[in-house]
Design a protein around this motif. Structure first.
Motif, PDB file in Angstrom:
ATOM      1  N   THR A 154       9.028  60.888   2.306  1.00 27.44           N
ATOM      2  CA  THR A 154      10.124  61.666   2.887  1.00 27.44           C
ATOM      3  C   THR A 154      11.296  60.767   3.239  1.00 27.44           C
ATOM      4  OG1 THR A 154       8.508  63.214   3.823  1.00 27.44           O
ATOM      5  CG2 THR A 154      10.743  63.311   4.698  1.00 27.44           C
ATOM      6  N   TYR A 155      10.986  59.585   3.780  1.00 26.34           N
ATOM      7  CA  TYR A 155      12.043  58.634   4.141  1.00 26.34           C
ATOM      8  C   TYR A 155      12.794  58.172   2.898  1.00 26.34           C
ATOM      9  CZ  TYR A 155      14.274  54.360   5.807  1.00 26.34           C
ATOM     10  OH  TYR A 155      15.191  53.383   6.105  1.00 26.34           O
ATOM     11  N   MET A 156      12.083  57.892   1.825  1.00 28.45           N
ATOM     12  CA  MET A 156      12.745  57.449   0.592  1.00 28.45           C
ATOM     13  C   MET A 156      13.627  58.554   0.025  1.00 28.45           C
ATOM     14  SD  MET A 156       9.915  55.105  -1.365  1.00 28.45           S
ATOM     15  CE  MET A 156      11.167  54.547  -2.514  1.00 28.45           C
ATOM     16  N   ALA A 157      13.161  59.798   0.168  1.00 29.00           N
ATOM     17  CA  ALA A 157      13.972  60.921  -0.312  1.00 29.00           C
ATOM     18  C   ALA A 157      15.244  61.054   0.521  1.00 29.00           C
ATOM     19  CB  ALA A 157      13.160  62.216  -0.257  1.00 29.00           C
ATOM     20  N   ASP A 158      15.131  60.850   1.838  1.00 27.47           N
ATOM     21  CA  ASP A 158      16.305  60.929   2.711  1.00 27.47           C
ATOM     22  C   ASP A 158      17.257  59.769   2.461  1.00 27.47           C
ATOM     23  OD1 ASP A 158      15.342  63.215   3.889  1.00 27.47           O
ATOM     24  OD2 ASP A 158      14.383  62.181   5.561  1.00 27.47           O
ATOM     25  N   LEU A 159      16.673  58.589   2.200  1.00 31.82           N
ATOM     26  CA  LEU A 159      17.490  57.389   2.019  1.00 31.82           C
ATOM     27  C   LEU A 159      18.195  57.380   0.661  1.00 31.82           C
ATOM     28  CD1 LEU A 159      18.179  54.780   3.552  1.00 31.82           C
ATOM     29  CD2 LEU A 159      16.304  53.659   2.321  1.00 31.82           C
ATOM     30  N   PHE A 160      17.496  57.826  -0.374  1.00 34.12           N
ATOM     31  CA  PHE A 160      18.065  57.816  -1.728  1.00 34.12           C
ATOM     32  C   PHE A 160      18.108  59.241  -2.295  1.00 34.12           C
ATOM     33  CE2 PHE A 160      15.917  53.682  -1.110  1.00 34.12           C
ATOM     34  CZ  PHE A 160      17.014  52.842  -1.227  1.00 34.12           C
ATOM     35  N   SER A 161      16.984  59.696  -2.866  1.00 32.50           N
ATOM     36  CA  SER A 161      16.881  61.063  -3.388  1.00 32.50           C
ATOM     37  C   SER A 161      15.407  61.385  -3.557  1.00 32.50           C
ATOM     38  CB  SER A 161      17.599  61.190  -4.741  1.00 32.50           C
ATOM     39  OG  SER A 161      16.845  60.541  -5.758  1.00 32.50           O
ATOM     40  N   TRP A 162      15.100  62.643  -3.852  1.00 30.40           N
ATOM     41  CA  TRP A 162      13.696  63.030  -4.017  1.00 30.40           C
ATOM     42  C   TRP A 162      13.055  62.296  -5.187  1.00 30.40           C
ATOM     43  CZ3 TRP A 162      12.146  65.168  -8.604  1.00 30.40           C
ATOM     44  CH2 TRP A 162      13.122  65.743  -9.425  1.00 30.40           C
ATOM     45  N   ARG A 163      13.866  61.920  -6.161  1.00 30.89           N
ATOM     46  CA  ARG A 163      13.324  61.188  -7.312  1.00 30.89           C
ATOM     47  C   ARG A 163      12.814  59.803  -6.902  1.00 30.89           C
ATOM     48  NH1 ARG A 163      14.782  64.063 -11.919  1.00 30.89           N
ATOM     49  NH2 ARG A 163      16.484  65.542 -11.604  1.00 30.89           N
ATOM     50  N   ALA A 164      13.449  59.209  -5.907  1.00 28.71           N
ATOM     51  CA  ALA A 164      13.033  57.887  -5.438  1.00 28.71           C
ATOM     52  C   ALA A 164      11.643  57.926  -4.815  1.00 28.71           C
ATOM     53  CB  ALA A 164      14.041  57.353  -4.421  1.00 28.71           C
ATOM     54  N   SER A 165      11.265  59.066  -4.232  1.00 32.11           N
ATOM     55  CA  SER A 165       9.937  59.165  -3.622  1.00 32.11           C
ATOM     56  C   SER A 165       8.849  59.055  -4.687  1.00 32.11           C
ATOM     57  CB  SER A 165       9.803  60.481  -2.844  1.00 32.11           C
ATOM     58  OG  SER A 165       9.843  61.598  -3.713  1.00 32.11           O
ATOM     59  N   PHE A 166       9.091  59.647  -5.862  1.00 29.24           N
ATOM     60  CA  PHE A 166       8.121  59.542  -6.953  1.00 29.24           C
ATOM     61  C   PHE A 166       8.079  58.123  -7.523  1.00 29.24           C
ATOM     62  CE2 PHE A 166       8.894  64.200  -7.178  1.00 29.24           C
ATOM     63  CZ  PHE A 166       7.579  64.614  -7.020  1.00 29.24           C
TER      64      PHE A 166
END
Length: 402
Positions: A148-160
């Protein structure tokens, strides 16, 4: 402990983060693909359903393959799945990319737990399995917040992409440091594995594990709602308490592994009675903030060890390669228990209110406690029997419970 056991724990962290990490980014996916939240929810439920249905079959199909190769194959597919998810142009592609690794998810659990137990030896097997399952515990605590943090920091694609990196690290470490784990072809035949299903006492143990999980999740599945409506905690307070719940659970999982190494049956019984007592305390003091903070800390400490307790009470005494097949059944029955528990808990909430959901958990846990006394004449039949022994006219009888 052999370092490869810790590598398998990293792999467990990676695949569980892949499974549950999507929870925190569902709102982003709703906006991205212009879908409803219940449609987006299928990214989680379809994954779980695939795991539940595919477990025994995928394990039989891979039963003759080198165990190290199988684990590397699973982690490699999880890497590819996450990368495909990160570049998915539409929801359909994302759904396909998500379901792809779900077929082999139970294979990793079956193989890693069997390999950990074998490398540690019979006495330390519970501790070794607890290390692998610690990957699950840490993932449930940190996996969702991390993605969730990676999605907030960059985008939902970064979480994957983040999930792909974790799985890639586990893949590389397993490839470099884990020993080869060949399989006896004769013992690993699907026909021999299916013969294990004729063992009535195995089904009793599977049912006990299912009931344990149902009891755990009848209330835990609605814990946030319970804290909101009964304890009257704010959203921020609930988030913190869930994090505390999971954090104490990591320590509880470690201690459970040590205790199970000493005495399986006694530890499982104490776990069940402790969890019953904790639920009753939560019912009595649910409306008081400070007591509930303390209760939740203890609850989390006890609760998380339940996955390991349910696992060991089933697999204790079973030898390889039968252990692979039995472990492959666990994700299916664990998911069935979780589903049953949440359905029963939901029924109580709908008819009697959220505060009364505790009284669905307590009888389920007590039922599992009573089933732990099925030993001697019942428990001492063929559960530690190897597949070769199952092929004999009269199976050897060995005790499940000590």
């Amino acid at each position: 402990m052999n370092k490869s056991i810790y590598i398998m724990a990293l792999g467990a962290f990676g695949i569980i983060t892949t499974e549950f990490g999507v929870i925190g980014i569902l709102p982003d996916l709703v906006k991205e693909f212009h879908i409803s939240i219940d449609t987006a929810g299928w990214l989680l439920s379809a994954f779980a359903l695939t795991v539940a249905l595919a477990g025994p079959f995928t394990n039989m199909l891979t039963a003759r393959l080198n165990r190290k190769f199988v684990m590397c194959l699973v982690l490699g597919i999880f890497v590819i799945s996450n990368l495909l998810s990160a570049v998915a142009p539409n929801f359909t592609v994302l759904m396909i990319a998500r379901i792809l690794p779900a077929f082999l998810h139970p294979v990793f659990w079956a193989v890693s737990m069997t390999a950990a137990a074998k490398q540690a030896g019979p006495k330390d097997a519970p501790k070794a399995i607890s290390i692998v399952m610690a990957g699950l515990s840490v993932a449930t605590v940190l996996g969702v917040p991390l993605t969730t943090y990676m999605a907030d920091l960059f985008s939902w694609r970064a979480s994957f992409i983040g999930s792909a990196v974790v799985n890639l690290l586990a893949f590389g470490a397993l490839t470099l440091f884990a020993p080869s784990m060949p399989v006896n072809d004769e013992q690993a035949s699907p026909k021999s594995q299916l013969q294990l299903l004729r063992n009535v006492h195995l089904w009793v143990k599977l049912l006990a594990s299912t009931i344990i999980l149902a009891g755990m999740f009848a209330t835990y599945g609605y814990l946030a709602e319970y804290l909101d409506k009964v304890s009257r905690m704010s959203g921020a307070q609930i988030s913190i308490m869930l994090l505390v719940f999971g954090g104490t659970g990591i320590a509880g999982n470690w201690l459970m592994g040590i205790a199970l190494s000493k005495n399986v049956t006694l530890t499982v019984r104490l776990f069940l009675l402790s969890l019953v007592a904790t639920h009753i305390l939560a019912y009595q003091f649910g409306g008081y903030f400070i007591p509930m903070v303390v209760i939740l800390s203890v609850w989390g400490f006890i609760h998380t060890g339940g996955f390991l307790a349910a696992n060991i009470q089933l697999t204790h005494g079973i030898e390889e390669p039968a252990l692979d097949f039995v472990n492959s059944l666990l994700p299916s029955f664990f998911n069935a228990g979780i589903t049953l528990g949440t359905l029963l808990g939901g029924f109580v909430i709908a008819h009697y209110g959220i505060h009364q959901v505790i009284w669905m958990t307590v009888p389920l846990l007590l039922l599992a406690f009573s089933m732990s006394f099925i030993k001697s004449n019942v428990g001492q039949k063929a559960t530690s029997t190897t597949i070769e022994e199952l092929q004999e006219p009269e199976p050897v009888q060995v005790a499940i419970c000590e």
